[in-house]
Design an enzyme around this catalytic site. Structure first.
Site, PDB file in Angstrom:
ATOM      1  N   LYS A  13      21.099  31.605   4.642  1.00 42.51           N
ATOM      2  CA  LYS A  13      20.442  32.421   5.678  1.00 42.51           C
ATOM      3  C   LYS A  13      20.501  33.905   5.337  1.00 42.51           C
ATOM      4  CE  LYS A  13      23.780  34.731   6.662  1.00 42.51           C
ATOM      5  NZ  LYS A  13      25.078  35.056   6.774  1.00 42.51           N
ATOM      6  N   ALA A 141      28.465  36.114  -0.884  1.00 35.07           N
ATOM      7  CA  ALA A 141      27.593  37.282  -1.067  1.00 35.07           C
ATOM      8  C   ALA A 141      26.790  37.618   0.189  1.00 35.07           C
ATOM      9  CB  ALA A 141      26.654  37.041  -2.245  1.00 35.07           C
ATOM     10  N   GLY A 142      27.078  36.964   1.299  1.00 32.29           N
ATOM     11  CA  GLY A 142      26.394  37.330   2.555  1.00 32.29           C
ATOM     12  C   GLY A 142      25.215  36.449   2.908  1.00 32.29           C
ATOM     13  N   GLY A 144      25.407  33.192   3.563  1.00 32.39           N
ATOM     14  CA  GLY A 144      25.804  32.009   4.328  1.00 32.39           C
ATOM     15  C   GLY A 144      26.153  30.795   3.482  1.00 32.39           C
ATOM     16  N   SER A 145      26.700  31.017   2.274  1.00 34.49           N
ATOM     17  CA  SER A 145      27.050  29.851   1.445  1.00 34.49           C
ATOM     18  C   SER A 145      28.152  29.031   2.108  1.00 34.49           C
ATOM     19  CB  SER A 145      27.487  30.285   0.041  1.00 34.49           C
ATOM     20  OG  SER A 145      28.811  30.793   0.044  1.00 34.49           O
ATOM     21  N   SER A 146      29.061  29.703   2.831  1.00 32.09           N
ATOM     22  CA  SER A 146      30.151  28.948   3.476  1.00 32.09           C
ATOM     23  C   SER A 146      29.596  28.027   4.555  1.00 32.09           C
ATOM     24  CB  SER A 146      31.182  29.903   4.078  1.00 32.09           C
ATOM     25  OG  SER A 146      30.578  30.746   5.043  1.00 32.09           O
ATOM     26  N   ASP A 204      25.720  31.374  11.417  1.00 34.71           N
ATOM     27  CA  ASP A 204      25.360  30.879  10.077  1.00 34.71           C
ATOM     28  C   ASP A 204      25.227  29.355  10.056  1.00 34.71           C
ATOM     29  OD1 ASP A 204      25.662  33.510   9.451  1.00 34.71           O
ATOM     30  OD2 ASP A 204      27.122  33.224   7.840  1.00 34.71           O
TER      31      ASP A 204
HETATM   32  N1  ADP Z   1      28.853  25.786  -3.334  1.00 40.89           N
HETATM   33  C1  ADP Z   1      30.095  25.924  -2.866  1.00 40.89           C
HETATM   34  N2  ADP Z   1      31.082  25.147  -3.343  1.00 40.89           N
HETATM   35  C2  ADP Z   1      32.330  25.294  -2.871  1.00 40.89           C
HETATM   36  N3  ADP Z   1      32.723  26.181  -1.935  1.00 40.89           N
HETATM   37  C3  ADP Z   1      31.792  26.980  -1.425  1.00 40.89           C
HETATM   38  C4  ADP Z   1      30.440  26.895  -1.860  1.00 40.89           C
HETATM   39  N4  ADP Z   1      29.746  27.820  -1.190  1.00 40.89           N
HETATM   40  C5  ADP Z   1      30.635  28.457  -0.380  1.00 40.89           C
HETATM   41  N5  ADP Z   1      31.859  27.962  -0.513  1.00 40.89           N
HETATM   42  C6  ADP Z   1      33.081  28.417   0.207  1.00 40.89           C
HETATM   43  O1  ADP Z   1      32.704  29.525   1.027  1.00 40.89           O
HETATM   44  C7  ADP Z   1      33.379  30.734   0.606  1.00 40.89           C
HETATM   45  C8  ADP Z   1      32.462  31.937   0.732  1.00 40.89           C
HETATM   46  O2  ADP Z   1      32.273  32.188   2.098  1.00 40.89           O
HETATM   47  P1  ADP Z   1      32.025  33.635   2.691  1.00 40.89           P
HETATM   48  O3  ADP Z   1      33.114  34.575   2.290  1.00 40.89           O
HETATM   49  O4  ADP Z   1      31.791  33.418   4.114  1.00 40.89           O
HETATM   50  O5  ADP Z   1      30.704  34.124   1.967  1.00 40.89           O
HETATM   51  P2  ADP Z   1      29.183  33.682   2.229  1.00 40.89           P
HETATM   52  O6  ADP Z   1      29.172  32.690   3.333  1.00 40.89           O
HETATM   53  O7  ADP Z   1      28.524  34.974   2.604  1.00 40.89           O
HETATM   54  O8  ADP Z   1      28.666  33.198   0.926  1.00 40.89           O
HETATM   55  C9  ADP Z   1      33.771  30.452  -0.827  1.00 40.89           C
HETATM   56  O9  ADP Z   1      34.875  31.271  -1.205  1.00 40.89           O
HETATM   57  C10 ADP Z   1      34.120  28.957  -0.785  1.00 40.89           C
HETATM   58  O10 ADP Z   1      35.396  28.772  -0.225  1.00 40.89           O
HETATM   59  C1  PMV Z   2      29.670  38.968   9.611  1.00 41.64           C
HETATM   60  C2  PMV Z   2      29.063  37.711  10.229  1.00 41.64           C
HETATM   61  O1  PMV Z   2      28.266  38.121  11.361  1.00 41.64           O
HETATM   62  C3  PMV Z   2      28.129  36.990   9.256  1.00 41.64           C
HETATM   63  C4  PMV Z   2      28.821  36.592   7.983  1.00 41.64           C
HETATM   64  O2  PMV Z   2      27.917  35.986   7.085  1.00 41.64           O
HETATM   65  P1  PMV Z   2      28.322  35.699   5.559  1.00 41.64           P
HETATM   66  O3  PMV Z   2      29.521  34.820   5.547  1.00 41.64           O
HETATM   67  O4  PMV Z   2      28.624  37.042   4.937  1.00 41.64           O
HETATM   68  O5  PMV Z   2      27.118  35.029   4.953  1.00 41.64           O
HETATM   69  C5  PMV Z   2      30.192  36.803  10.713  1.00 41.64           C
HETATM   70  C6  PMV Z   2      29.778  35.707  11.674  1.00 41.64           C
HETATM   71  O6  PMV Z   2      28.749  35.847  12.372  1.00 41.64           O
HETATM   72  O7  PMV Z   2      30.509  34.743  11.775  1.00 41.64           O
HETATM   73 MG    MG Z   3      30.136  32.828   5.185  1.00 41.77          MG
END
Ligand code: ADP
Ligand code: PMV
Ligand code: MG
Length: 380
Positions: A13, A141-142, A144-146, A204
């Site tokens: 997202k 990286a922001g 929404g991979s988590s 997210d």
């Molecule tokens: N493809 C993936 N495989 C395993 N873990 C993942 C994967 N994508 C995300 N994660 C988990 O989500 C964490 C990143 O989440 P976050 O800091 O919220 O960043 P974002 O959601 O912005 O990418 C990673 O450190 C890992 O623990």
């Molecule tokens: C900063 C926040 O608004 C979004 C975080 O998104 P991401 O994990 O950086 O992709 C936190 C949340 O809404 O839970």
């Molecule tokens: Mg995240």
């Protein structure tokens, strides 16, 4: 217990407006991206549970007998999942050997996996399986991979337990679940997000589950079905950061300086609401330059607010300056502190400008690509 093999996916997202403020009960506008995370679940017959996470170099196998020892206290109260089961989290942290401090990428991903696996299977017959997850999204990286990861885990395990159907017919390429199933997936994905983010808003995982563009306010999800097509440039500064750390930092700042920070959050809320109003108008009346002027101004003001909140980064300042030199407007997206930013492109922005901007950003060492916004939610 035998489980059926399945392949699920969920989108990442971009938050247009409202990141961080949404954690404190303000409106956010978010949209799914055409970049997805995929999860393959395969049954095994050797009594092992394995996880392959190539994006974060994590490959682990456990014996079912080891995992069974963690479940002695679990009850079958699956409806009680609004709050994380603190006892299970404590046991899991001990099990993976991280008892205090923040978890790294690998430990967070493993903990989220084990938490959902044990919550859903732990009080019954636990299946031997391999879960492999890979993603088109940059991790941390922001984008929404988590949440995409958590949505995939929730969807795959709920299918495997039979809590939701595997809606695929043989001749279908992809399938969708009904509203009730999606709500169940979303609520389990929210648990995964809690493990990874600490205190997530839930925006997210909602986008990862439903897809499309939505307005999110205090857990309430309103799909925005009438929105214009917006051209967006996505830039990854590649500066690593952790959403959990940034969200906690913002909370500290609000606690320390409430009379200064709360009006900023209120202003971000007003930005999201104004943006939503302009987007709606753009679908009912001819789109004019005035609409884009307001959208650009909202982006600039919000980026300043995010700096005030303390989630800016020099790499994001550079993104804003480089794009401003070409008349384009940018803000960070997601948790900030590095990671990704979005740049609004106007319908008339020509390819010379777009290509030139992308080259300038790549020269800064960033990844940059033009994308379409919107798209399907998770599918099986
Ligand atoms: N493809 C993936 N495989 C395993 N873990 C993942 C994967 N994508 C995300 N994660 C988990 O989500 C964490 C990143 O989440 P976050 O800091 O919220 O960043 P974002 O959601 O912005 O990418 C990673 O450190 C890992 O623990
Ligand atoms: C900063 C926040 O608004 C979004 C975080 O998104 P991401 O994990 O950086 O992709 C936190 C949340 O809404 O839970
Ligand atoms: Mg995240």
């Amino acid at each position: 217990m035998e489980v059926r093999d399945c392949l699920v996916s969920a989108p990442g997202k971009a938050i247009l407006h409202g990141e961080h403020a949404v954690v404190h009960g303000k409106v956010a506008l978010a949209v799914s991206l055409n970049l997805r995370t995929y999860l393959q679940l395969k049954a095994r017959s050797d009594g092992k549970v394995c996880i392959n996470l190539p994006n974060i170099d994590t490959f682990v196998c456990w014996e079912l007998s080891e995992l069974k020892q963690l479940t002695s206290f679990l009850s079958d109260k699956k409806e009680e999942m609004q709050r994380l089961d603190a006892e299970l989290v404590k046991r899991l942290r001990e099990f993976i050997g991280v008892t205090n401090g923040n978890l790294d990428s690998s430990a967070s991903a493993i903990l989220a996996f084990l938490y959902i696996y044990l919550s859903l299977f732990g009080s019954g017959d636990m299946p031997s399986l391999t879960v492999s997850v890979w993603s088109e999204l940059p991790t941390g990286a922001g984008l929404g991979s988590s949440a995409a990861y958590s949505v995939c885990l929730a969807a795959a395990f709920l299918c495997a337990t039979g809590n939701i159907p595997t809606p695929l017919k043989e001749w279908e390429q992809t399938g969708r679940w009904c509203q009730e199933d999606l709500e169940l997936i979303n609520s389990w994905a929210f648990q995964g997000e809690k493990i990874i983010h600490g205190n997530p808003s839930g925006v997210d995982n909602a986008v990862g589950t439903w897809g499309g563009m939505l307005r999110f306010l205090a857990g309430k999800i309103i799909p925005l079905s009438r929105v214009p097509l917006l051209r967006i440039l996505l830039t990854n500064t590649k500066v690593p950061r952790s959403t959990k750390v940034l969200v906690a930092r913002v909370k500290d700042k609000i606690n320390k300086l409430p009379s200064i920070m709360i009006p900023v959050l209120d202003s971000v809320d007003a930005i999201s609401c104004t943006c939503e109003k302009v987007l709606t108008e753009m679908t009912c009346e001819p789109i004019t330059g005035d609409h884009y002027n307001i959208l650009e101004e909202l982006i600039d003001i919000n980026q300043h607010h995010l700096n005030v909140i303390g989630v800016g980064h020099p790499s994001l300042d550079t993104l804003c300056q480089v794009t401003a030199a070409r008349g384009l407007h940018s803000k960070l997206t997601g948790a900030g502190g590095g990671g990704c930013g979005i740049t609004l492109l106007r319908p008339e922005t020509d390819s010379t400008t777009v290509q030139g901007t992308m080259k300038d950003l790549r020269d800064c060492g960033y990844d940059c690509w033009e994308t379409s916004i919107g798209g399907p939610g998770d599918s099986v």
